[in-house]
Scaffold this motif. Sequence first.
Motif, PDB file in Angstrom:
ATOM      1  N   GLN A 114       0.805  -1.219   0.000  1.00 18.25           N
ATOM      2  CA  GLN A 114       0.000   0.000   0.000  1.00 18.25           C
ATOM      3  C   GLN A 114       0.841   1.274   0.000  1.00 18.25           C
ATOM      4  OE1 GLN A 114      -2.331  -0.565   3.552  1.00 18.25           O
ATOM      5  NE2 GLN A 114      -3.435  -2.323   2.726  1.00 18.25           N
TER       6      GLN A 114
ATOM      7  N   LEU B 188       0.503   4.329  -2.658  1.00 15.47           N
ATOM      8  CA  LEU B 188      -0.478   5.400  -2.505  1.00 15.47           C
ATOM      9  C   LEU B 188       0.097   6.533  -1.658  1.00 15.47           C
ATOM     10  CD1 LEU B 188      -3.655   3.208  -1.903  1.00 15.47           C
ATOM     11  CD2 LEU B 188      -3.032   4.428  -3.992  1.00 15.47           C
TER      12      LEU B 188
ATOM     13  N   ALA C  71      -8.404   4.416   0.411  1.00 15.64           N
ATOM     14  CA  ALA C  71      -8.290   3.515  -0.739  1.00 15.64           C
ATOM     15  C   ALA C  71      -7.417   2.304  -0.444  1.00 15.64           C
ATOM     16  CB  ALA C  71      -7.724   4.272  -1.939  1.00 15.64           C
ATOM     17  N   THR C  72      -6.629   2.340   0.627  1.00 15.36           N
ATOM     18  CA  THR C  72      -5.780   1.192   0.932  1.00 15.36           C
ATOM     19  C   THR C  72      -6.600  -0.056   1.253  1.00 15.36           C
ATOM     20  OG1 THR C  72      -5.619   1.893   3.260  1.00 15.36           O
ATOM     21  CG2 THR C  72      -3.868   2.619   1.771  1.00 15.36           C
TER      22      THR C  72
ATOM     23  N   ALA D 114      -2.473  -1.552  -8.228  1.00 12.10           N
ATOM     24  CA  ALA D 114      -1.596  -0.964  -7.216  1.00 12.10           C
ATOM     25  C   ALA D 114      -0.145  -1.027  -7.653  1.00 12.10           C
ATOM     26  CB  ALA D 114      -1.778  -1.690  -5.881  1.00 12.10           C
TER      27      ALA D 114
ATOM     28  N   LEU E 116      -6.853   8.829  -0.243  1.00 14.44           N
ATOM     29  CA  LEU E 116      -5.811   7.854  -0.567  1.00 14.44           C
ATOM     30  C   LEU E 116      -5.635   6.849   0.569  1.00 14.44           C
ATOM     31  CD1 LEU E 116      -3.061  10.018  -2.318  1.00 14.44           C
ATOM     32  CD2 LEU E 116      -4.411   8.177  -3.327  1.00 14.44           C
TER      33      LEU E 116
ATOM     34  N   THR F  61       0.510   1.607 -10.188  1.00 15.94           N
ATOM     35  CA  THR F  61       0.534   2.914  -9.531  1.00 15.94           C
ATOM     36  C   THR F  61       1.878   3.170  -8.866  1.00 15.94           C
ATOM     37  OG1 THR F  61      -1.851   2.819  -9.124  1.00 15.94           O
ATOM     38  CG2 THR F  61      -0.572   4.353  -7.777  1.00 15.94           C
TER      39      THR F  61
END
Length: 296
Positions: free
Chosen positions: A27, A30, A124-125, A86, A121, A89
Amino acid sequence: MSAATTLLAGGLAAGLLAGTASCAAAQGGLLMGLVDHDRHGRDPVLVGWFLAGRLASHTTAGALLGLLGSAVKLPPQARAVLLVAAGVTVVVFAVRLMRRGHAGCAPAAGRPPAAYKAPLLGAATILVPCGVTLGVEMVAVSSGSPLAGAAAMAGFVAGSAPAFALLGYVLRRVSRTRLASAAGVVAIAAGLWTAGAGVSLGGWLPSAAPAAPEVGARSVTVWATRDGYRPAIVTARAGVPVEVVFKLADRGCTGTVAIGGRDVALPATVRLPPQRPGSLRYVCGMGMYAGFIKFS
């Protein structure tokens, strides 16, 4: 209240002892994007809002899991898509970080990030779960209580929060120096690893199990260890129901297995309907370790 307190303590321990490294890796991209956009030295505040958003989303998810059970849990295929997204990203943010490092100077002042970006953000994890998160989610499901489920997830987030705070500090220091290139290479590797885990979890790459010498059986036993499943290949009879007995040797990613399109918390016995000759692939909840059942 005692059950909620127990699960809160258990989630806290899981976050501190097991969730720190895996969740920061899965994560952290992010958070990297958030710090990378900051031009006003407000990283501590932004990281605080990021953690607040993460706490809110995980606690809410825990309450829903405790209330509704597995009905609100993402299936393995959906998690695989999120892991790939992810990973991409993280790679994008890492490339931007490296380009700034090559410039050899601090970024120019610009427009500050929108006030809602950091908590969004962080929230969103929940869509990019790490391996330990899956185990805590299953604890929340089994609790049968919104309060207990929320307590388990909140404790987990609190336990892993120091790692995210440290990551935010490190990212800010690194992104302002020539070490950004080295950090970017590490981040790209982490992003590719995450995306690869998603591809593995989704089963989107062709793979064939090598031949196994064992004679087919109606019941097979597989041990889940920290380094994968042992034996990695077992042989079972085709055309008859088969029991796969998963035993847990160590706690870790392999403690949750995705098989037949569903997640199973180990230890457990999975009963499979009659299968055609061929290979059935299963994978841990994060797509890191796989095993095969060869039906013959």
